[in-house]
Design a protein around this motif. Structure first.
Motif, PDB file in Angstrom:
ATOM      1  N   ASP A 660       7.178  46.832 -39.921  1.00  0.00           N
ATOM      2  CA  ASP A 660       7.431  48.184 -40.422  1.00  0.00           C
ATOM      3  C   ASP A 660       8.093  49.037 -39.344  1.00  0.00           C
ATOM      4  OD1 ASP A 660       7.448  50.269 -42.150  1.00  0.00           O
ATOM      5  OD2 ASP A 660       5.298  50.693 -42.042  1.00  0.00           O
ATOM      6  N   ASP A 661       8.796  50.104 -39.789  1.00  0.00           N
ATOM      7  CA  ASP A 661       9.435  51.075 -38.883  1.00  0.00           C
ATOM      8  C   ASP A 661      10.339  50.388 -37.880  1.00  0.00           C
ATOM      9  OD1 ASP A 661       7.945  52.970 -40.207  1.00  0.00           O
ATOM     10  OD2 ASP A 661       6.370  53.045 -38.695  1.00  0.00           O
ATOM     11  N   PHE A 662      11.067  49.375 -38.322  1.00  0.00           N
ATOM     12  CA  PHE A 662      11.891  48.625 -37.390  1.00  0.00           C
ATOM     13  C   PHE A 662      12.978  49.529 -36.804  1.00  0.00           C
ATOM     14  CE2 PHE A 662      15.414  45.771 -36.223  1.00  0.00           C
ATOM     15  CZ  PHE A 662      14.737  44.947 -35.342  1.00  0.00           C
ATOM     16  N   GLY A 663      13.226  49.343 -35.482  1.00  0.00           N
ATOM     17  CA  GLY A 663      14.207  50.158 -34.790  1.00  0.00           C
ATOM     18  C   GLY A 663      13.580  51.242 -33.946  1.00  0.00           C
ATOM     19  N   MET A 664      12.272  51.465 -34.112  1.00  0.00           N
ATOM     20  CA  MET A 664      11.588  52.533 -33.385  1.00  0.00           C
ATOM     21  C   MET A 664      10.812  52.015 -32.176  1.00  0.00           C
ATOM     22  SD  MET A 664      12.482  55.103 -35.111  1.00  0.00           S
ATOM     23  CE  MET A 664      11.424  56.393 -34.470  1.00  0.00           C
ATOM     24  N   GLY A 665      10.576  50.699 -32.116  1.00  0.00           N
ATOM     25  CA  GLY A 665       9.720  50.169 -31.058  1.00  0.00           C
ATOM     26  C   GLY A 665      10.450  49.485 -29.930  1.00  0.00           C
ATOM     27  N   HIS A 666      11.768  49.347 -30.002  1.00  0.00           N
ATOM     28  CA  HIS A 666      12.582  48.781 -28.930  1.00  0.00           C
ATOM     29  C   HIS A 666      12.190  47.343 -28.605  1.00  0.00           C
ATOM     30  CE1 HIS A 666      13.768  52.926 -28.421  1.00  0.00           C
ATOM     31  NE2 HIS A 666      12.505  53.257 -28.207  1.00  0.00           N
ATOM     32  N   SER A 667      11.883  46.552 -29.602  1.00  0.00           N
ATOM     33  CA  SER A 667      11.577  45.148 -29.353  1.00  0.00           C
ATOM     34  C   SER A 667      12.871  44.389 -29.078  1.00  0.00           C
ATOM     35  CB  SER A 667      10.848  44.543 -30.551  1.00  0.00           C
ATOM     36  OG  SER A 667      11.640  44.660 -31.712  1.00  0.00           O
ATOM     37  N   SER A 668      12.765  43.345 -28.312  1.00  0.00           N
ATOM     38  CA  SER A 668      13.948  42.572 -27.947  1.00  0.00           C
ATOM     39  C   SER A 668      14.256  41.557 -29.038  1.00  0.00           C
ATOM     40  CB  SER A 668      13.709  41.851 -26.619  1.00  0.00           C
ATOM     41  OG  SER A 668      12.695  40.877 -26.769  1.00  0.00           O
ATOM     42  N   LEU A 669      15.530  41.150 -29.090  1.00  0.00           N
ATOM     43  CA  LEU A 669      15.930  40.147 -30.082  1.00  0.00           C
ATOM     44  C   LEU A 669      15.271  38.804 -29.774  1.00  0.00           C
ATOM     45  CD1 LEU A 669      19.730  40.958 -30.489  1.00  0.00           C
ATOM     46  CD2 LEU A 669      17.830  41.632 -31.960  1.00  0.00           C
ATOM     47  N   ALA A 670      15.045  38.526 -28.483  1.00  0.00           N
ATOM     48  CA  ALA A 670      14.393  37.265 -28.127  1.00  0.00           C
ATOM     49  C   ALA A 670      12.984  37.224 -28.691  1.00  0.00           C
ATOM     50  CB  ALA A 670      14.363  37.113 -26.606  1.00  0.00           C
ATOM     51  N   MET A 671      12.294  38.344 -28.637  1.00  0.00           N
ATOM     52  CA  MET A 671      10.949  38.386 -29.208  1.00  0.00           C
ATOM     53  C   MET A 671      11.009  38.315 -30.724  1.00  0.00           C
ATOM     54  SD  MET A 671       8.045  41.375 -28.946  1.00  0.00           S
ATOM     55  CE  MET A 671       7.740  41.051 -27.217  1.00  0.00           C
ATOM     56  N   LEU A 672      11.980  39.010 -31.302  1.00  0.00           N
ATOM     57  CA  LEU A 672      12.065  39.084 -32.758  1.00  0.00           C
ATOM     58  C   LEU A 672      12.278  37.709 -33.376  1.00  0.00           C
ATOM     59  CD1 LEU A 672      12.081  41.145 -35.082  1.00  0.00           C
ATOM     60  CD2 LEU A 672      14.571  41.196 -34.900  1.00  0.00           C
ATOM     61  N   LYS A 673      13.103  36.891 -32.758  1.00  0.00           N
ATOM     62  CA  LYS A 673      13.394  35.592 -33.352  1.00  0.00           C
ATOM     63  C   LYS A 673      12.209  34.628 -33.266  1.00  0.00           C
ATOM     64  CE  LYS A 673      15.422  33.330 -29.293  1.00  0.00           C
ATOM     65  NZ  LYS A 673      16.660  32.706 -28.748  1.00  0.00           N
ATOM     66  N   SER A 674      11.240  34.958 -32.384  1.00  0.00           N
ATOM     67  CA  SER A 674      10.076  34.077 -32.256  1.00  0.00           C
ATOM     68  C   SER A 674       8.905  34.525 -33.122  1.00  0.00           C
ATOM     69  CB  SER A 674       9.630  34.020 -30.787  1.00  0.00           C
ATOM     70  OG  SER A 674       9.148  35.281 -30.358  1.00  0.00           O
ATOM     71  N   LEU A 675       9.041  35.654 -33.808  1.00  0.00           N
ATOM     72  CA  LEU A 675       7.939  36.166 -34.612  1.00  0.00           C
ATOM     73  C   LEU A 675       7.941  35.541 -36.003  1.00  0.00           C
ATOM     74  CD1 LEU A 675       8.094  39.974 -33.728  1.00  0.00           C
ATOM     75  CD2 LEU A 675       6.517  38.250 -32.832  1.00  0.00           C
ATOM     76  N   PRO A 676       6.778  35.172 -36.521  1.00  0.00           N
ATOM     77  CA  PRO A 676       6.697  34.573 -37.864  1.00  0.00           C
ATOM     78  C   PRO A 676       6.668  35.635 -38.965  1.00  0.00           C
ATOM     79  CG  PRO A 676       4.526  34.602 -36.888  1.00  0.00           C
ATOM     80  CD  PRO A 676       5.450  35.189 -35.851  1.00  0.00           C
ATOM     81  N   ILE A 677       7.696  36.511 -38.999  1.00  0.00           N
ATOM     82  CA  ILE A 677       7.724  37.576 -40.007  1.00  0.00           C
ATOM     83  C   ILE A 677       8.597  37.132 -41.176  1.00  0.00           C
ATOM     84  CG2 ILE A 677       7.287  39.421 -38.348  1.00  0.00           C
ATOM     85  CD1 ILE A 677      10.257  39.997 -38.290  1.00  0.00           C
ATOM     86  N   THR A 678       8.406  37.811 -42.316  1.00  0.00           N
ATOM     87  CA  THR A 678       9.178  37.473 -43.520  1.00  0.00           C
ATOM     88  C   THR A 678      10.091  38.601 -43.947  1.00  0.00           C
ATOM     89  OG1 THR A 678       7.310  38.222 -44.872  1.00  0.00           O
ATOM     90  CG2 THR A 678       7.442  35.863 -44.365  1.00  0.00           C
ATOM     91  N   SER A 679       9.877  39.818 -43.416  1.00  0.00           N
ATOM     92  CA  SER A 679      10.715  40.945 -43.825  1.00  0.00           C
ATOM     93  C   SER A 679      10.731  42.011 -42.742  1.00  0.00           C
ATOM     94  CB  SER A 679      10.221  41.544 -45.140  1.00  0.00           C
ATOM     95  OG  SER A 679       8.900  42.039 -45.010  1.00  0.00           O
ATOM     96  N   LEU A 680      11.791  42.839 -42.780  1.00  0.00           N
ATOM     97  CA  LEU A 680      11.936  43.998 -41.909  1.00  0.00           C
ATOM     98  C   LEU A 680      12.030  45.243 -42.769  1.00  0.00           C
ATOM     99  CD1 LEU A 680      14.748  42.825 -39.424  1.00  0.00           C
ATOM    100  CD2 LEU A 680      12.315  42.985 -38.933  1.00  0.00           C
ATOM    101  N   LYS A 681      11.510  46.352 -42.253  1.00  0.00           N
ATOM    102  CA  LYS A 681      11.641  47.632 -42.945  1.00  0.00           C
ATOM    103  C   LYS A 681      12.430  48.599 -42.067  1.00  0.00           C
ATOM    104  CE  LYS A 681       8.007  48.129 -46.355  1.00  0.00           C
ATOM    105  NZ  LYS A 681       6.932  49.019 -46.837  1.00  0.00           N
ATOM    106  N   ILE A 682      13.544  49.101 -42.631  1.00  0.00           N
ATOM    107  CA  ILE A 682      14.343  50.084 -41.899  1.00  0.00           C
ATOM    108  C   ILE A 682      13.608  51.413 -41.941  1.00  0.00           C
ATOM    109  CG2 ILE A 682      16.576  51.245 -41.750  1.00  0.00           C
ATOM    110  CD1 ILE A 682      17.809  48.895 -43.246  1.00  0.00           C
ATOM    111  N   ASP A 683      13.365  51.993 -40.767  1.00  0.00           N
ATOM    112  CA  ASP A 683      12.608  53.238 -40.709  1.00  0.00           C
ATOM    113  C   ASP A 683      13.349  54.354 -41.443  1.00  0.00           C
ATOM    114  OD1 ASP A 683      10.243  54.657 -39.359  1.00  0.00           O
ATOM    115  OD2 ASP A 683      11.953  55.920 -38.806  1.00  0.00           O
ATOM    116  N   ARG A 684      12.559  55.224 -42.074  1.00  0.00           N
ATOM    117  CA  ARG A 684      13.131  56.299 -42.883  1.00  0.00           C
ATOM    118  C   ARG A 684      13.977  57.258 -42.046  1.00  0.00           C
ATOM    119  NH1 ARG A 684       9.835  58.255 -46.282  1.00  0.00           N
ATOM    120  NH2 ARG A 684       8.303  56.570 -46.140  1.00  0.00           N
ATOM    121  N   SER A 685      13.759  57.299 -40.743  1.00  0.00           N
ATOM    122  CA  SER A 685      14.552  58.199 -39.899  1.00  0.00           C
ATOM    123  C   SER A 685      16.019  57.785 -39.861  1.00  0.00           C
ATOM    124  CB  SER A 685      13.978  58.226 -38.480  1.00  0.00           C
ATOM    125  OG  SER A 685      14.052  56.938 -37.880  1.00  0.00           O
TER     126      SER A 685
END
Length: 764
Positions: A660-685
């Protein structure tokens, strides 16, 4: 007391009248009768000074003959203090009342004799006649009783053993005839065994024994060392017959110089309720005489030692109780109750002396997730280490207390330097953020600190605490990991701050009741396929309606719940209710509907979460694939390793995970590709200014492209206008939610709004 003359000097020719006394003659011929009766007889002629003794009486007085020409020879072994009264009674110059006197002889030590005058014989009216009885046993019993009573009186009321022990030593010396006594206490030393040290001693003021006391006070003994150390180590009493030559006795020179000869040393021991043996110390008593034959002290030493040991045990228990009443067992800091007492006392003292001081209220941030993720042992270790850091940073006269949970307080006396207080606050903040090591894992937290000042922010302990708590709460609202000084620029400001604090506390109390009385409910906002308008899923949203019909906005009560343990209970209720609502759709047209549930940070770091949700979904026969658990990117960045472990466990079970609130937490792409997630949510901002903001459109397009390449669903939040929806279509965003696509509804009404999978009204 004169020395005993030789036998020829003692035995003289008795006058004819005395020689003819039948009683004397009978006593001499039948001493066994007197001995069996337990008395001896004596006669005295005041005119000549002659004294006649029966054999038993001579034994009692320890004189070799039965005839003494003068009283000095007859009373050669009587204690000096008792001689005047005995002489008057024996010679008839005082009333004929029984008298007890002490006799010290080489054979049997000190004994007590009772001298009882008898009426004069009419045939010999000038002669004095009486009986001698050995009442040593009776006297010892009386002394023991009197001594026990006095000891009990001294020891029962004392608050420290040191207050009473000197009186106890004096009492024993005075009653049992010892010149010098001392108590050796076992104290912790550099080695594991500790050291025995002479802390209390006593001798008669008129005796020249100060030098021996000085030597003893300067000495320390290890267990087993010297006579005192040997008695402590073995737990067995010991006699020393000649202090000047006994190799066990380490103060031989001092004893010889002071004229001390013999002594008795015995341990003070007791057994605690758990069967453990305790030896607080050792008592020793010394005399200038050969005292061992008397053997009176050994008969009472067990009683004396037991009384002192019981007192030591009582004081030890009282100290433990006192400590438990004042000290937090886990952190060794002042506990809540004792800190409040000290704070109120400091307020009163500062008011009287016109002084100022500061109070810090410290709350650890993100502590609950550590407890949930690594267990209470990890949380306890963190609290203990943080408490140690606080003690190091704020030594006395500052007071540091643990108020409960992860809340601490520091009372800082005014040094007149505001910079010193600010430096201390900064040091505590840095100490909180420094990693805490636990079983090879680095645990990280931060601290929110509120500061109040006396008397500006309150004149009592409760007022200062409320002010510091309010200041700390503002830090929490502003992102945590910081400090705030309570502001009282005007009475109105102070009133407003306290009103806000009272409101927060009231909401927390009401929220707890709401959870118990079913005032909470769920509504569901649809997640729609942007291209087709078909219903894809629904996000569960929490609502609170009070009994009077008024509603509390989520942005008011959710942050309050997150600052207390309520967020865990509320999170489990939301998850359970969402699963129950989803189970009610079983067999319907939307049985494959995915329900998104927001998770609190403290929940998603708990290793128990996967098993708990699996059990809940299995109990309701809800497929895990229909449950999407949402966590924020910021939550992921706080404890990535622990969150990632829990995420993998959830995915293995079959649950889906949305970031949730993707784009607000400054996570790295290297971390993102290793996460077992199924969806991203673009933050309302990023969605809000899509129609006019080129940067926002670029960010949205980048997130959509990223999701497509990582094979993730991308959901845009906060869609409120057709223009926003059109831009998202152009970007290729797959799914969206917002008031334009459908307002939050109860699940039954949501199903009715999408009877064939599509909404009847595009704007909800």
């Amino acid at each position: 007391m004169t020395s005993l003359p030789d036998a020829s000097a003692q035995t003289v020719s008795a006058p004819p009248g005395a020689r003819r006394l039948r009683a004397v003659d009978g006593a001499a011929r039948h001493p066994e009768l007197e001995r069996a009766a337990g008395f001896g007889q004596w006669w005295h002629d005041p005119q000549t000074g002659l004294s006649l003794l029966s054999p038993v009486a001579a034994e009692y007085l320890e004189v070799p003959g039965t005839t003494s020409a003068n009283l000095d020879a007859c009373f050669s072994h009587v204690v000096d203090d008792d001689l005047p009264a005995l002489t008057r009674l024996w010679s008839g110059t005082q009333a004929p009342q029984p008298l007890d006197v002490r006799v010290i002889g080489l054979a049997r030590g000190m004994r007590w004799l009772r001298v009882t005058p008898l009426p004069p014989d009419p045939a010999r009216p000038c002669w004095r006649h009486g009986l001698l009885q050995d009442v040593t046993a009776l006297t010892h019993a009386a002394v023991r009783e009197r001594l026990g009573y006095a000891l009990t009186e001294y020891l029962i009321g004392t608050h420290t053993l040191e207050d009473a022990i000197t009186n106890v030593i004096q009492l024993i010396c005075s009653n049992l005839g010892w010149e010098w006594g001392a108590y050796w206490r076992m104290e912790a030393g550099d080695d594991a065994g500790g050291q025995l040290r002479c802390r209390q001693s006593w001798h008669a003021p008129d005796s020249e024994l100060d030098a021996f006391s000085t030597v003893s006070a300067a000495l320390s003994m290890a267990p087993g060392e010297g006579l005192v150390g040997r008695v402590w180590a073995t737990g067995q009493a010991e006699w020393v017959e000649d202090m000047s030559t006994d190799p066990r006795f380490l103060r031989r020179g001092g004893a010889q110089a002071c004229g001390l000869w013999s002594g008795y040393v015995f341990p003070v021991t007791y057994v605690s309720d758990n069967g453990e043996h305790h030896r607080p110390g050792v008592l020793e008593f010394y005399s200038s005489l050969a005292r061992q034959p008397e053997a009176q002290l050994p008969k009472v030493s067990a009683t004396i030692g037991a009384l002192i040991a019981q007192t030591a045990q009582r004081l030890e228990t009282e100290a433990v109780i006192h400590r438990l009443a004042q000290v937090d067992e886990m952190t060794e800091l002042d506990n809540r109750s004792h800190f409040y007492v000290q704070l109120n006392r400091h307020c009163a003292q500062s008011h009287r002396l016109g002084r100022r001081f500061a109070l810090m209220f410290i709350d650890l941030d993100r502590f609950k997730p550590i407890n949930d993720a690594f267990g209470h042992e990890a949380g306890n270790a963190l609290l203990q280490e943080f408490a140690r850091r606080l003690r190091d940073l704020a030594p006395p006269p500052a007071r540091v207390g643990r108020l409960g949970g992860d809340e601490f307080a520091v009372l800082v006396p005014d040094s007149g330097d505001g910079q010193a207080l600010a430096a201390l606050v900064d040091a505590i903040l840095a100490a909180a953020t420094r990693p805490f090591a636990y079983e090879g894992v680095a645990l990280t937290v931060s601290a929110s600190i509120g500061v109040s000042r006396f008397p500006d922010n309150g004149q009592t302990g409760p007022e200062l605490l409320r002010s510091a708590d309010a200041a700390m709460y503002r830090v929490k609202q502003n992102g945590r990991n910081g400090s705030n000084v309570f502001s009282t620029s005007s009475p109105d400001t102070l009133a407003q701050q306290r009103t806000r604090l009272a409101r927060r506390l009231a909401i927390e109390t009401e929220l707890h009741e709401a959870l118990q009385t079913q005032q909470l409910r769920l509504v569901y906002q649809p997640i729609v396929d942007i291209a087709s308008g078909a219903l894809h899923g629904a996000e569960a949203l929490l609502r609170w309606t009070k009994p009077d019909g008024s509603s509390v906005p989520p942005d008011i009560f959710i942050p309050i719940a997150e600052q207390s343990d309520l967020i865990v209970d509320i999170g489990r209720w939301v998850l359970g209710q969402a699963l129950r609502d989803l189970a009610s759709l079983k067999g319907g047209a939307l049985q494959r509907l995915k329900v998104h549930v927001n998770m609190a940070a403290s929940e998603f770091t708990s290793s128990e979460l996967p098993g708990m949700i699996q059990a809940m979904s299995a109990g309701l026969t809800v497929p895990p694939s229909q449950v999407v658990l949402e966590l924020t990117e910021g939550m992921l960045m706080r404890q990535p390793e622990q969150v990632r472990r829990v995420m993998h466990q959830l995915r293995e079970i079959g649950f889906e995970i949305s970031l949730d609130d993707f784009g607000m937490g400054h996570s790295s792409l290297a971390m993102l590709k290793s996460l077992p997630i199924t969806s991203l949510k673009i933050d309302r901002s990023f969605v809000h200014d899509l129609p006019t903001g080129e940067r926002d459109r670029a960010i949205a397009r980048t997130i959509v492209d990223l999701g497509r390449h990582l094979q993730l669903e991308v959901i845009a939040e906060g869609i409120e206008s057709p223009a926003q929806l059109e831009v998202l279509k152009d970007c290729g965003c797959g799914y969206g939610q917002g008031w334009l696509l459908g307002r939050p509804l109860p699940l039954v009404e949501l199903v009715e709004a999408f009877p064939d999978g599509r909404s009847r009204k595009p704007n909800g």
